[in-house]
Motif scaffolding. Structure first.
Motif, mmCIF file in Angstrom:
data_model
loop_
_atom_site.group_PDB
_atom_site.id
_atom_site.type_symbol
_atom_site.label_atom_id
_atom_site.label_comp_id
_atom_site.label_asym_id
_atom_site.label_seq_id
_atom_site.Cartn_x
_atom_site.Cartn_y
_atom_site.Cartn_z
ATOM 1 N N THR A 90 2.454 62.926 45.990
ATOM 2 C CA THR A 90 2.185 62.061 47.443
ATOM 3 C C THR A 90 0.607 61.407 47.245
ATOM 4 N N ARG A 91 0.466 60.866 48.193
ATOM 5 C CA ARG A 91 -1.075 60.543 48.868
ATOM 6 C C ARG A 91 -2.084 61.769 49.194
ATOM 7 N N GLN A 148 -2.629 63.222 45.587
ATOM 8 C CA GLN A 148 -3.958 62.505 45.097
ATOM 9 C C GLN A 148 -4.929 63.309 45.311
ATOM 10 N N SER A 151 -3.668 63.773 54.812
ATOM 11 C CA SER A 151 -3.277 61.676 54.425
ATOM 12 C C SER A 151 -2.617 61.485 55.807
#
Length: 389
Positions: A68-69, A72, A188
């Motif tokens: 997933t972002r 990240q 995010s």
């Protein structure tokens, strides 16, 4: 008065930068370059958001549920903590290092993308996994990434999530369930929050304008902020004050009763007086009701002379990451005499108490030794965190 713990390392990624030196420089300069126009998140058209524009690391070596972002962003910050955490693992063992983090979005963006493909093609993408959007995904990923095996939990209380993580970390260490805690938050950008806050008439038509008479709402943002809380160091986690006024599902108590209670609780737990505090980081969302009640609350607790500012005009409202991010910005100020500026149009709201907003370039006459950071969330969930030298 409780024995203070220490915040020995801090790692942040946000619209101001991806390392402490860059973030501090851009913070003090009042840099708003991280607030950009996004044409994809809001169903009704373009909107301003605080975005991390750096290249993010690949997570291909991890199980699919961690892709997933959100993770990240976490990984980019965690890279800065790997070395000190490895030393602590040698000293205390993997089982004695806890993870307590906050989020409000987790991997919801990946769920949104998967649903679009399912509607268009009749099946989910091969890289989608339901657990990507679970709130507990973040703490699981942090534990795996750092190789620690102590208690691991994610808190999700909207905008106070990662500030509350500091209180839980204190409790775990006090109960001898851990010697060290990795504490912080990550959130995010995703369509759900942008459209949800827009539906509440809480987003700005431009760049947010905290405390101004012209304020009209927030810019959503994204960030990762993670730190090490332990029993030795230089910068103290002096006190965490929590309250829950439950005034309204999405609006703060108009007189700031919960905010006042949280700030006074943080001071009480540290054994500090209001005059002992050098600077207040405001929750400062730029929504009409939040800024009104917070000005009233700060004036009641500290008077109108204490320097204070909101960083949200530079990074946006990073929701579940906001508390840890803004505590981290305070962490960067300690021991210096430069103050974080309040970035706005300078047009004061005559209906608010005239609290002391920090102008760009302002410096304190003495070194900053104590900062208090406010985080106020939906449902009247309020947290104030006091740190100092």
């Amino acid at each position: 008065m409780q024995q203070p713990l220490f915040i020995s390392h801090y790692a942040m990624v946000n619209p101001l930068g991806c390392d402490n030196k860059t973030i501090k420089r851009n913070l003090l300069a009042g840099n708003q370059d991280g607030i950009i126009v996004n044409n994809e998140l809001l169903n009704e058209g373009p909107t301003h958001v605080g975005a991390v524009q750096a290249d993010l690391p690949s997570l291909a070596q991890y199980p699919r549920e961690f892709h997933t972002r959100n993770n990240q962003l976490a990984a980019l910050a965690l890279d800065q903590l790997v070395a000190p955490v490895n030393e602590l693992k040698q000293q205390y063992g993997q089982q004695r290092i806890a993870v307590v983090v906050g989020t409000s979005t987790s991997g919801i963006a990946q769920g949104e993308q998967a649903m679009v493909q399912h509607l268009e093609q009749g099946e989910f993408a091969s890289n989608y996994h339901y657990q990507q959007q679970e709130m507990g995904n973040l703490s699981q990923f942090v534990s795996v990434y750092l190789g620690v095996q102590g208690p691991s939990m994610t808190l999700s209380t909207a905008c106070s999530s990662s500030a509350k993580a500091f209180a839980t970390a204190q409790e775990l260490i006090a109960a001898d369930l851990a010697d060290i805690a990795i504490v912080g938050g990550v959130d995010s950008l995703c369509g759900m929050t942008v459209n949800g806050f827009t539906a509440l008439a809480s987003t700005s038509a431009g760049i947010s304008n905290p405390s101004s008479k012209n304020r009209d709402g927030i810019n959503l943002g994204e960030a990762a902020a993670l730190c090490i809380v332990e029993k030795q160091g230089t910068i103290k986690l002096l006190g965490v004050g929590e309250s829950s006024d439950a005034h309204h599902m999405s609006a703060p108590h108009p007189k700031g009763e919960g905010a006042v209670a949280a700030m006074r609780a943080a001071l009480s737990r540290a054994g500090y007086k209001p005059s002992d505090v050098d600077y207040v980081n405001l929750h400062g969302t730029a929504t009409p009701k939040n800024d009104e009640m917070e000005a009233i609350a700060v004036a009641e607790v500290f008077g109108t002379n204490i320097p204070c500012s909101s960083s949200k005009g530079m990074i946006g409202h990073t929701l579940g990451a906001a508390g840890a991010t803004e505590i981290g910005l305070c962490w960067l100020l300690l021991g210096e005499n430069e103050l974080a500026p309040h970035i706005w149009d300078g047009e004061a709201d005559p209906g608010l108490p005239s609290i002391n907003f920090v102008p760009l370039g302002a410096k304190s006459e003495t070194k900053i030794k104590t900062c208090l950071s406010n985080s106020f969330a939906f449902g009247g969930n309020n947290v104030s965190v006091l740190i100092g030298l």
